[in-house]
Design a protein around this motif. Structure first.
Motif, PDB file in Angstrom:
ATOM      1  N   ASN A   1       0.826  -1.221   0.000  1.00 36.08           N
ATOM      2  CA  ASN A   1       0.000   0.000   0.000  1.00 36.08           C
ATOM      3  C   ASN A   1       0.852   1.259   0.000  1.00 36.08           C
ATOM      4  O   ASN A   1       0.508   2.274  -0.637  1.00 36.08           O
ATOM      5  CB  ASN A   1      -0.922  -0.002   1.224  1.00 36.08           C
ATOM      6  N   TYR A   2       1.950   1.210   0.712  1.00 41.67           N
ATOM      7  CA  TYR A   2       2.818   2.386   0.812  1.00 41.67           C
ATOM      8  C   TYR A   2       3.444   2.708  -0.543  1.00 41.67           C
ATOM      9  O   TYR A   2       3.486   3.871  -0.977  1.00 41.67           O
ATOM     10  CB  TYR A   2       3.892   2.129   1.853  1.00 41.67           C
ATOM     11  N   VAL A   3       3.940   1.647  -1.208  1.00 40.39           N
ATOM     12  CA  VAL A   3       4.564   1.859  -2.527  1.00 40.39           C
ATOM     13  C   VAL A   3       3.533   2.384  -3.516  1.00 40.39           C
ATOM     14  O   VAL A   3       3.791   3.338  -4.277  1.00 40.39           O
ATOM     15  CB  VAL A   3       5.192   0.545  -3.026  1.00 40.39           C
ATOM     16  N   ILE A   4       2.333   1.772  -3.502  1.00 43.90           N
ATOM     17  CA  ILE A   4       1.283   2.238  -4.416  1.00 43.90           C
ATOM     18  C   ILE A   4       0.891   3.675  -4.113  1.00 43.90           C
ATOM     19  O   ILE A   4       0.713   4.516  -5.021  1.00 43.90           O
ATOM     20  CB  ILE A   4       0.060   1.311  -4.322  1.00 43.90           C
TER      21      ILE A   4
ATOM     22  N   SER B   1      19.094  12.983  -1.449  1.00 46.81           N
ATOM     23  CA  SER B   1      19.398  12.627  -2.842  1.00 46.81           C
ATOM     24  C   SER B   1      18.934  11.215  -3.188  1.00 46.81           C
ATOM     25  O   SER B   1      18.511  10.954  -4.313  1.00 46.81           O
ATOM     26  CB  SER B   1      20.903  12.768  -3.093  1.00 46.81           C
ATOM     27  N   TRP B   2      19.032  10.310  -2.195  1.00 54.33           N
ATOM     28  CA  TRP B   2      18.610   8.930  -2.482  1.00 54.33           C
ATOM     29  C   TRP B   2      17.126   8.855  -2.798  1.00 54.33           C
ATOM     30  O   TRP B   2      16.687   7.997  -3.575  1.00 54.33           O
ATOM     31  CB  TRP B   2      18.927   8.007  -1.308  1.00 54.33           C
ATOM     32  N   PHE B   3      16.335   9.776  -2.212  1.00 56.06           N
ATOM     33  CA  PHE B   3      14.898   9.797  -2.464  1.00 56.06           C
ATOM     34  C   PHE B   3      14.632  10.231  -3.910  1.00 56.06           C
ATOM     35  O   PHE B   3      13.756   9.676  -4.584  1.00 56.06           O
ATOM     36  CB  PHE B   3      14.222  10.746  -1.475  1.00 56.06           C
ATOM     37  N   ILE B   4      15.396  11.216  -4.348  1.00 53.82           N
ATOM     38  CA  ILE B   4      15.229  11.708  -5.723  1.00 53.82           C
ATOM     39  C   ILE B   4      15.614  10.619  -6.722  1.00 53.82           C
ATOM     40  O   ILE B   4      14.938  10.417  -7.744  1.00 53.82           O
ATOM     41  CB  ILE B   4      16.057  12.985  -5.938  1.00 53.82           C
ATOM     42  N   LYS B   5      16.731   9.888  -6.416  1.00 55.65           N
ATOM     43  CA  LYS B   5      17.167   8.819  -7.306  1.00 55.65           C
ATOM     44  C   LYS B   5      16.176   7.659  -7.308  1.00 55.65           C
ATOM     45  O   LYS B   5      15.968   7.006  -8.341  1.00 55.65           O
ATOM     46  CB  LYS B   5      18.547   8.325  -6.892  1.00 55.65           C
ATOM     47  N   LEU B   6      15.578   7.431  -6.153  1.00 57.70           N
ATOM     48  CA  LEU B   6      14.645   6.304  -6.048  1.00 57.70           C
ATOM     49  C   LEU B   6      13.319   6.600  -6.741  1.00 57.70           C
ATOM     50  O   LEU B   6      12.707   5.693  -7.339  1.00 57.70           O
ATOM     51  CB  LEU B   6      14.391   5.976  -4.560  1.00 57.70           C
ATOM     52  N   LEU B   7      12.877   7.863  -6.696  1.00 59.93           N
ATOM     53  CA  LEU B   7      11.595   8.246  -7.284  1.00 59.93           C
ATOM     54  C   LEU B   7      11.809   9.420  -8.253  1.00 59.93           C
ATOM     55  O   LEU B   7      11.480  10.575  -7.953  1.00 59.93           O
ATOM     56  CB  LEU B   7      10.595   8.647  -6.199  1.00 59.93           C
TER      57      LEU B   7
ATOM     58  N   LYS C   1       7.132  18.058  -1.627  1.00 65.46           N
ATOM     59  CA  LYS C   1       5.794  17.651  -1.218  1.00 65.46           C
ATOM     60  C   LYS C   1       5.668  16.130  -1.176  1.00 65.46           C
ATOM     61  O   LYS C   1       5.074  15.563  -0.257  1.00 65.46           O
ATOM     62  CB  LYS C   1       4.776  18.253  -2.187  1.00 65.46           C
ATOM     63  N   LEU C   2       6.286  15.488  -2.190  1.00 60.90           N
ATOM     64  CA  LEU C   2       6.241  14.024  -2.220  1.00 60.90           C
ATOM     65  C   LEU C   2       6.984  13.431  -1.032  1.00 60.90           C
ATOM     66  O   LEU C   2       6.507  12.475  -0.383  1.00 60.90           O
ATOM     67  CB  LEU C   2       6.843  13.507  -3.533  1.00 60.90           C
TER      68      LEU C   2
END
Length: 633
Positions: free
Chosen positions: A22-25, A105-111, A144-145
């Motif tokens: 659910n979290y990923v979706i 930065s890891w968040f940006i690379k991941l998403l 925001k994300l």
């Protein structure tokens, strides 16, 4: 791992799996929404700003173009706004490469998110004046994300923690009845047939608890029936069938126990001399009535004198009374009372001389085997005195007087000049292994002459040297077990005085800790009669032994030596039946039934039942057929 932990882990894994999906979706949906929103926002800005610039687009040098673009750009949501004329020449270009450090930065690379860019053609009337390009800064969308993802994670973690706590208490409440069921099962294994008073509300667990209560009740009934059967059979084996008095076997057992105690006592042997003439004069029923009358009168006389005076019927015309804890004046008074009882019986049956009484004191220097011959000699003296008379034997020749015996015993124990033999091997009837052997003392005087062990131990007990003797025996047994590679078990007998000695307890604790590897090979043996007499002391000592892995055996067990409830409390590893119960089984259905009952009780209580000194092959076959654990021969 407990069921509670297993369920907690299972539910936690399911929760994490569902939460992760659910979290990923959810995060992907938010990212898609922000991308679409950015694209729409960029397009709306480009369209509205283009309409605002259309009146001035043909005047390329007009500063209002830049002013209007700057006003929109300064809102800060845009990465770049560019205005090109009809010839693709850039008239105004404002760029902003702002980076939000809050977003890792890891968040940006991941998403990764696509940069939203929109364009709008600007016309002045029917003339094409240029193109406006608007690019939204993706940092705001990432911020925001990231905030949404972080908030969702922390909220889910909080919810997970709360529900885990709720789950823990719910599982504890739900599974608590299983603990009660487990406790009941362990109690049943220990011979305590309790029940679960409050049944659980969960249907399946409630059914199991109800079944356990039914099983406990039925097993309790079985144990009660076996106990009643055992008591009845034991009583029948102890009593004479004709007179109801205790029989010769009971007398032998009680006399041996009396020698194990530091107490005084007297044996009164009574013979009905007129029985032979009565047999000729009367029928068998009249003779039975006569013997029953004699037994009743003798029992009444003994009981009136003392609660510790017991009457016995050996066979035919021979009776006995064994009185404990009485002194010579009291013995003379009891002998006179018994003589008067004989005279009264003679008067009733018209016989002037009905019998005689031989009296002998319990000799601590003697042995149980010497008592009856001495009593018979006293009886012969009474016959020469007169009708219904008695004779008290006051002395006996001894090879050594008490002072010499005391000195000898102390010297042997202090010098440790005795040896240990290992006798009476008990065979496992299932696989013919040797279950255990018994440590037996062999003592000698200074001339190398073997001393009677019974007397030697009796003197040591009487003069409080038994603790040192028992300690020395254990030391020799431990040395033997350490020096040999055999895994054979050795039974060691301890006295009542020894188990109550605090110094011995401390010494034994040290020995068992030091020799922990061989502790399971030690079997401490106690007389069932002695244990029943001082139950609390023995029970506490047996619990102490079990903390070191030492096993326990009760010997000389018969139907009257110990109640079943005490046997359930003690839970010894082995019970050794008395020799009388282990022999003469062929043709004796009562003894056979008794052994079968004891064996069933042993199976329920997880106690190994052993037969003692089985002599005849036929008796040995019966013991094997009944299924006893072991037997000695």
């Amino acid at each position: 791992m407990t069921l509670s932990k297993q369920l907690s882990i299972l539910i936690s894994v399911l929760f994490l799996a569902i939460f992760s999906v659910n979290y990923v979706i959810s995060v992907n949906n938010i990212r898609s929404y922000l991308q679409i929103e950015s694209q729409v926002h960029a397009q709306d800005t480009a369209t509205s700003l283009g309409l605002s610039l259309s009146p001035y687009i043909l005047k390329e040098s007009d500063p209002i173009l830049k002013t209007m673009i700057s006003a929109i750009y300064d809102m800060g949501y845009y990465k770049e706004i560019k205005l090109d004329n009809a010839d693709d020449k850039t008239l105004v270009k404002l760029a902003n490469a702002k980076v939000f450090e809050e977003v890792p930065s890891w968040f940006i690379k991941l998403l990764p998110m696509e940069t939203a860019t929109a364009e709008s053609e600007i016309n002045s009337g029917w003339t094409f004046g240029g193109t406006l390009y608007v690019t939204v800064n993706p940092g705001y969308a990432y911020l925001k994300l990231y905030q949404q993802a972080k908030n969702a994670f922390y909220f889910s973690l909080l919810a997970f923690s709360v529900w885990i706590c709720v789950l823990f208490f719910v599982l504890r409440l739900t599974l608590r009845p299983l603990e009660d069921i487990n406790d009941l099962a362990l109690a049943i294994a220990d011979g305590h047939f309790d029940k679960i008073a409050h049944l659980p509300w969960t249907t399946e667990v409630k059914n199991v608890a109800h079944s356990m209560n039914i099983m406990s009740r039925k097993l309790s009934g079985v144990m009660t029936n076996l106990n009643g059967k055992l008591s009845a059979l034991g009583q029948k084996l102890q009593l004479d069938g004709l007179t109801g008095l205790y029989n010769k076997h009971s007398f032998d057992s009680d006399l041996k126990q009396l020698y194990l105690e530091p107490t005084d006592g007297y044996l009164f042997l009574l013979k009905i001399d007129c029985l032979a003439s009565l047999v000729k004069e009367r029928g068998s029923e009249a003779i039975d009535d006569f013997l029953q009358n004699c037994a009743a009168e003798l029992k009444q006389t003994a009981q009136n004198f003392s609660s510790e005076a017991t009457a016995y019927h050996f066979y035919g015309a021979e009776f006995a009374v064994l009185a404990r804890n009485i002194q010579p004046p009291q013995a003379r008074k009891l002998a006179k009372s018994l003589s008067m009882t004989l005279s009264e019986l003679g008067h009733v049956h018209h016989k002037d001389d009905i019998g005689h009484i031989g009296v002998v004191a319990i000799d601590p220097m003697g042995s149980p085997e010497d008592m009856l011959p001495a009593a018979h000699e006293a009886y012969e003296q009474a016959v020469m005195i007169g009708p219904n008379s008695y004779y008290i034997r006051t002395g006996d020749d001894r090879a050594k007087d008490i002072a010499e015996w005391k000195s000898l015993v102390f010297d042997v124990v202090d010098r440790n000049s005795y040896t240990i033999q290992f006798i009476s091997p008990i065979q496992n009837l299932a696989d013919q292994r040797i279950l255990m052997e018994e440590a037996f003392i062999q003592a000698f005087d200074k001339h190398g002459t073997s001393l009677p062990v019974g007397l030697f131990v009796s003197i040591a007990e009487k003069y409080e040297k038994i603790v040192a003797l028992d300690r020395g025996v254990i030391e020799k047994v431990i040395t033997h077990l350490e020096s040999s590679s055999s895994s054979l078990n050795i039974a060691v007998n301890l006295s009542s005085r020894t188990i109550k000695n605090g110094d011995f307890r401390a010494w034994l604790t040290q020995q068992l800790k030091q020799h922990a590897a061989i502790a399971p090979q030690l079997i401490i043996s106690f007389s069932a009669y002695a244990v029943a007499k001082d139950f609390d002391a023995y029970h506490e000592f047996i619990v102490f032994l079990r903390t070191f892995g030492v096993r326990v055996a009760l010997k000389r067990f018969d139907g009257q030596s110990m109640p079943l409830d005490k046997l359930k409390t003690l839970r010894p590893d082995f019970v050794r039946l008395s020799r009388e119960l282990s022999n003469h089984l062929h043709g004796d259905s009562e003894k056979t039934s008794f052994l079968q009952t004891v064996k069933e009780i042993g199976d329920l209580l997880d106690i190994s039942i052993l037969a003692e000194n089985v002599l005849a092959d036929a008796d040995f076959d019966i013991v094997k057929r009944i299924g006893l654990t072991g037997a000695s021969r």
